[in-house]
Design a protein around this motif. Structure first.
Motif, short mmCIF file in Angstrom:
data_model
loop_
_atom_site.label_atom_id
_atom_site.label_comp_id
_atom_site.label_asym_id
_atom_site.label_seq_id
_atom_site.Cartn_x
_atom_site.Cartn_y
_atom_site.Cartn_z
N TRP A 40 2.35 7.50 2.45
CA TRP A 40 3.46 6.57 2.22
C TRP A 40 4.35 6.43 3.44
O TRP A 40 4.85 5.34 3.73
CB TRP A 40 4.28 7.02 0.99
CG TRP A 40 5.11 8.25 1.22
CD1 TRP A 40 4.73 9.55 0.98
CD2 TRP A 40 6.44 8.30 1.73
NE1 TRP A 40 5.75 10.40 1.31
CE2 TRP A 40 6.81 9.68 1.76
CE3 TRP A 40 7.36 7.35 2.13
CZ2 TRP A 40 8.06 10.10 2.21
CZ3 TRP A 40 8.61 7.78 2.58
CH2 TRP A 40 8.94 9.14 2.62
N MET A 41 4.52 7.52 4.20
CA MET A 41 5.43 7.49 5.35
C MET A 41 4.88 6.61 6.48
O MET A 41 5.58 5.73 6.99
CB MET A 41 5.66 8.92 5.86
CG MET A 41 6.77 9.03 6.88
SD MET A 41 7.08 10.74 7.38
CE MET A 41 8.15 11.29 6.07
N SER A 42 3.62 6.84 6.84
CA SER A 42 3.03 6.06 7.94
C SER A 42 2.89 4.59 7.56
O SER A 42 3.17 3.69 8.37
CB SER A 42 1.67 6.64 8.33
OG SER A 42 0.78 6.60 7.25
N LEU A 43 2.51 4.30 6.32
CA LEU A 43 2.33 2.91 5.89
C LEU A 43 3.67 2.17 5.80
O LEU A 43 3.77 1.00 6.19
CB LEU A 43 1.62 2.86 4.53
CG LEU A 43 0.12 3.16 4.57
CD1 LEU A 43 -0.40 3.48 3.18
CD2 LEU A 43 -0.65 1.99 5.16
N LEU A 44 4.71 2.87 5.31
CA LEU A 44 6.02 2.23 5.18
C LEU A 44 6.61 1.93 6.57
O LEU A 44 7.12 0.84 6.82
CB LEU A 44 6.97 3.14 4.39
CG LEU A 44 8.32 2.54 3.98
CD1 LEU A 44 8.13 1.29 3.12
CD2 LEU A 44 9.15 3.56 3.21
N VAL B 137 -4.43 8.76 9.52
CA VAL B 137 -3.83 9.27 8.29
C VAL B 137 -3.07 8.13 7.62
O VAL B 137 -2.26 7.44 8.25
CB VAL B 137 -2.90 10.49 8.56
CG1 VAL B 137 -1.75 10.14 9.48
CG2 VAL B 137 -2.38 11.08 7.27
N LEU B 138 -3.37 7.91 6.34
CA LEU B 138 -2.68 6.88 5.56
C LEU B 138 -1.91 7.59 4.44
O LEU B 138 -2.51 8.12 3.51
CB LEU B 138 -3.69 5.89 4.95
CG LEU B 138 -4.60 5.15 5.94
CD1 LEU B 138 -5.61 4.30 5.17
CD2 LEU B 138 -3.79 4.26 6.87
N MET C 44 0.84 -1.21 0.00
CA MET C 44 0.00 0.00 0.00
C MET C 44 0.87 1.25 0.00
O MET C 44 0.58 2.23 -0.69
CB MET C 44 -0.91 0.01 1.22
CG MET C 44 -2.18 -0.81 1.08
SD MET C 44 -3.21 -0.74 2.55
CE MET C 44 -3.84 0.92 2.46
N SER C 45 1.97 1.23 0.77
CA SER C 45 2.87 2.40 0.82
C SER C 45 3.52 2.65 -0.54
O SER C 45 3.68 3.80 -0.96
CB SER C 45 3.94 2.21 1.90
OG SER C 45 4.92 1.30 1.49
N TYR D 32 -0.15 10.13 -2.92
CA TYR D 32 -1.54 10.06 -2.47
C TYR D 32 -1.57 9.90 -0.96
O TYR D 32 -0.71 9.23 -0.38
CB TYR D 32 -2.17 8.83 -3.14
CG TYR D 32 -3.66 8.70 -3.03
CD1 TYR D 32 -4.52 9.69 -3.49
CD2 TYR D 32 -4.23 7.54 -2.47
CE1 TYR D 32 -5.88 9.54 -3.40
CE2 TYR D 32 -5.60 7.39 -2.38
CZ TYR D 32 -6.42 8.39 -2.85
OH TYR D 32 -7.77 8.25 -2.76
N SER D 33 -2.52 10.53 -0.29
CA SER D 33 -2.71 10.30 1.14
C SER D 33 -4.19 10.37 1.48
O SER D 33 -4.96 11.09 0.83
CB SER D 33 -1.92 11.32 1.97
OG SER D 33 -2.35 12.62 1.67
#
Length: 572
Positions: A54-58, A51-52, A21-22, A30-31
């Motif tokens: 790339w940073m939080s998902l990775l 909040v989703l 997903m990240s 995209y967020s």
């Protein structure tokens, strides 16, 4: 099927899902901000925000992957424990608290994860219930409470904005007074959680926890929470706040490197190396390189988790002995574990082309390009040299020479579950640095340096490695046995006395003053003039009135006679 294996599978699947997903969010730029209404009463709603991006998902994928491997590793490491399920549930609560912190754009829900980390870390540090663990747990909990107080104060200051969703205000309110105050409070919270000076003493003390917990804490959860929070808040960090953070973080990096060079406890050496790397992340963040700080956070998480797992395997084999002076010649007995251990240590040093090299070398070259003066340049490269120095010293003590533990021993690499847990991470330690550089750094950094400055990192690494080897040999030599006491008891070996300041310094003086006040006031003048005086006065008066009441008829008649005599005298 064991609880360990169930959570291992769940976390591994969630990690893969979060990672892909990240990648998708990164490619689309995209967020998503999700707002889930928990309860609504008379137009007042309680909303849970997530909040989703790339940073939080990775970061969440790394946390989940490392925790899945640590839980799998714990299946064998904690097999002799009577309450293993309780331990696994505590670890799961720890990971859930971290995920809540990662995905929250809201200060209230971040506080739930933040306090959850503090509470569960206390439970895990005191897991082996003895005096040392209780003291370490209390030091950890109370130091982190300082940051929690700052967090609560920042929540109160966010009332000025009408919402606790800080992401909405970072850009256009960054120059306001309220946001500056909130940023200073967040800096304090991040410094306590990430153990920057003067809050450093709890990090080595927290090594009283079981080794799988240390692996999780020092790689991707508790200590990285402060760095991650400041990465999120970096857009409203003013110049003065950046300068304070740069100075404190660089000193922490230097102090941890010195402290590790004097330490003999295997887990504490690795803990101090974590502290050094946290200083590196914080200082590059203070220079404005929040992407670089995040990049190093991820690469560091991988090799530090595996480093603790290797240390745990050694400690487990040696009957829970952690002193490196009792080790030696381990490479003959635990070849695969020691191979992982060497790879992780070389990645920590920044050896080309392991994962630590890509982030660490890039950070050092960016620092070389910045116009920040001699102090920053000097302390960065000296700290890098110290990192290599204590790493080579550790390798020399643990892996080479004679075996210094019991002569009757049978140590070998037969812990298959622990080895499989470590095998799960080793490939990422080798290859993930380059992969992350292609993913995170969409535009490559253009580094323009002279030949000497370009080679400076390599020179410092080689000099540091040589010094570590020579110092280890010097202390171990028969001629220099007297050095050992001096070596370990110097000012540098005690993390610049921060453990004494935060324990003895805080406890001793209030207790001494309390004893004086108790002696002079409670047992002194206040006793003499207060309670004792009241007691004597009331006793005296009660005795007088008792005599009066016991002889009231005599007194009445005596008074009557005296009154008649007085009247007679007046008439005459």
């Amino acid at each position: 099927m064991s609880v360990c294996l169930i959570y291992f599978v769940i976390f591994l699947i969630l990690s893969l899902l979060s990672f892909f997903m990240s990648l998708n969010f990164m490619s689309l730029d995209y967020s998503i901000v999700l707002e889930i209404e928990m309860i609504s009463i008379n137009s007042s709603s309680v909303v849970m925000s997530l909040v989703l991006d790339w940073m939080s998902l990775l970061f969440a994928s790394f946390v989940l992957f490392i925790s899945s491997m640590v839980i799998f590793y714990s299946y064998e490491y904690m097999s002799g424990d009577l309450s293993m399920n309780r331990f696994i549930m505590l670890v799961v609560m720890f990971v859930v608290s971290m995920l809540l912190l990662i995905f929250s754009p809201n200060l209230i829900s971040i506080l739930l994860g933040w306090d959850g980390l503090g509470l569960v870390s206390y439970c895990l540090v005191i897991y082996y219930q003895n005096v040392k663990s209780f003291n370490a747990g209390m030091l950890t909990a109370l130091t982190n409470r300082l940051g929690d107080v700052a967090f609560l104060m920042s929540i109160a200051w966010m009332f000025n904005f009408g919402s606790w969703n800080y992401l909405f205000f970072l850009d256009f309110m960054s120059s306001s007074l309220e946001m500056e105050v909130i940023m200073i409070l967040m800096l304090l919270a991040g410094m306590t959680k990430s153990a920057q000076i003067p809050f450093s003493s709890w990090l080595p003390a927290a090594m009283a926890a079981p080794t799988p917990v240390s692996s999780l804490v020092h790689s991707s959860t508790l200590v990285t929470a402060g760095v991650y929070l400041l990465i999120r808040f970096n857009f409203c960090m003013g110049d003065s706040v950046k300068m304070i953070l740069l100075f404190v973080a660089s000193l922490t990096m230097f102090m941890a490197g010195l402290g590790a060079s004097y330490e003999y406890d295997l887990k504490k050496i690795i803990a101090l190396s974590t502290l050094s790397q946290l200083g590196l992340m914080m200082s590059i963040l203070a220079m404005g390189g929040y992407v670089l700080a995040f990049y190093h956070l991820l690469t560091h998480a991988l090799f530090k988790a595996l480093l603790f797992m290797c240390a745990g395997a050694m400690i487990h084999s040696l009957g829970n002995c952690q002193d490196i002076r009792f080790m030696g010649g381990m490479i003959d007995r635990l070849p695969l574990t020691c191979m992982f251990f060497i790879i992780c240590n070389l990645s920590l040093c920044g050896l080309p082309f392991l994962s630590g090299f890509y982030s660490k070398d890039l950070i050092l070259e960016v620092v070389s390009m910045e116009n920040l003066g001699l102090y920053v340049y000097f302390i960065y490269f000296v700290s890098t040299g110290l990192t290599v120095s204590y790493t080579f010293r550790l390798i020399y003590y643990v892996l080479s020479g004679d075996f210094n533990y019991f002569s009757f021993q049978s140590i070998n690499d037969t812990g298959m579950v622990m080895l499989k847990g470590m095998l799960g991470i080793i490939m990422f330690v080798v290859f993930m640095g380059s992969s992350l550089s292609w993913m995170i750094l969409s535009t490559p950094y253009f580094i323009c340096l002279s030949m000497l400055m370009k080679m400076m990192t390599l020179i410092v690494t080689l000099v540091g490695g040589f010094m570590g080897y020579q110092l280890a040999q010097l202390v171990l030599s028969y001629k220099s046995k007297s050095l050992e006491f001096i070596w370990s008891s110097m000012f540098f070996g005690t993390m610049w006395n921060t453990p004494y300041i935060s324990t003895f310094g805080i406890n001793y003086y209030p207790l001494r003053e309390g004893a004086k006040i108790y002696e002079l006031m409670d047992q002194g003048w206040s006793e003499y003039l207060g309670s004792q005086n009241f007691y004597f006065s009331l006793s005296l008066w009660s005795k007088f009135f008792q005599v009066f009441h016991s002889n009231n008829l005599k007194i009445f008649l005596s008074l009557t006679v005296m009154w008649i005599m007085f009247l007679v005298l007046m008439i005459i």
